[in-house]
Design a protein around this motif. Sequence first.
Motif, short mmCIF file in Angstrom:
data_model
loop_
_atom_site.label_atom_id
_atom_site.label_comp_id
_atom_site.label_asym_id
_atom_site.label_seq_id
_atom_site.Cartn_x
_atom_site.Cartn_y
_atom_site.Cartn_z
N ALA A 11 0.84 -1.21 0.00
CA ALA A 11 0.00 0.00 0.00
C ALA A 11 0.87 1.26 0.00
O ALA A 11 0.60 2.21 -0.73
N ILE A 12 1.92 1.24 0.79
CA ILE A 12 2.84 2.38 0.85
C ILE A 12 3.55 2.55 -0.50
O ILE A 12 3.74 3.68 -0.97
N MET A 13 3.89 1.44 -1.14
CA MET A 13 4.55 1.52 -2.44
C MET A 13 3.61 2.12 -3.49
O MET A 13 4.04 2.93 -4.32
N TYR A 14 2.34 1.73 -3.45
CA TYR A 14 1.38 2.33 -4.38
C TYR A 14 1.28 3.84 -4.15
O TYR A 14 1.25 4.62 -5.10
N ASP A 15 1.21 4.23 -2.88
CA ASP A 15 1.14 5.67 -2.57
C ASP A 15 2.39 6.40 -3.06
O ASP A 15 2.30 7.50 -3.61
#
Length: 125
Positions: free
Chosen positions: A26-30
């Motif tokens: 999720a952090i990588m997508y953000d």
Amino acid sequence: MIASSAYKAYKNTLTNTIDDRLNIIAIMYDGALSFAVKTKEAIESKNILEKVYAIERLDAILLALRNVLDVKNYPEAGKFLESVYDFLLLQTLKANLNNNIEEMDVVIRYLKQMSEIWNKEVLKK
């Protein structure tokens, strides 16, 4: 005593790995979305250094997301996501070479959708 403490910290990390990995994605997508927006802004403002910096970070995240796919255990979903990441990398390359905002808009739109799906369906946020 310190070794025992370190071992416990390591063990706790291992037991939380699945949740941690899901949150890391999720952090990588953000992060990818943020760098895609920065790339678009840099193209608009004709800031070459900022564009290169943002695109390098965006590509690194997209490659990392692609490389952690579990294609062996999830062949259909893995191959699908591989093709999506390849498409996004190609779009980013085209946007970079052509200084094309519309091509970055496609990347931004995909990343927003992927982030929303991940948060709603996987993380149940």
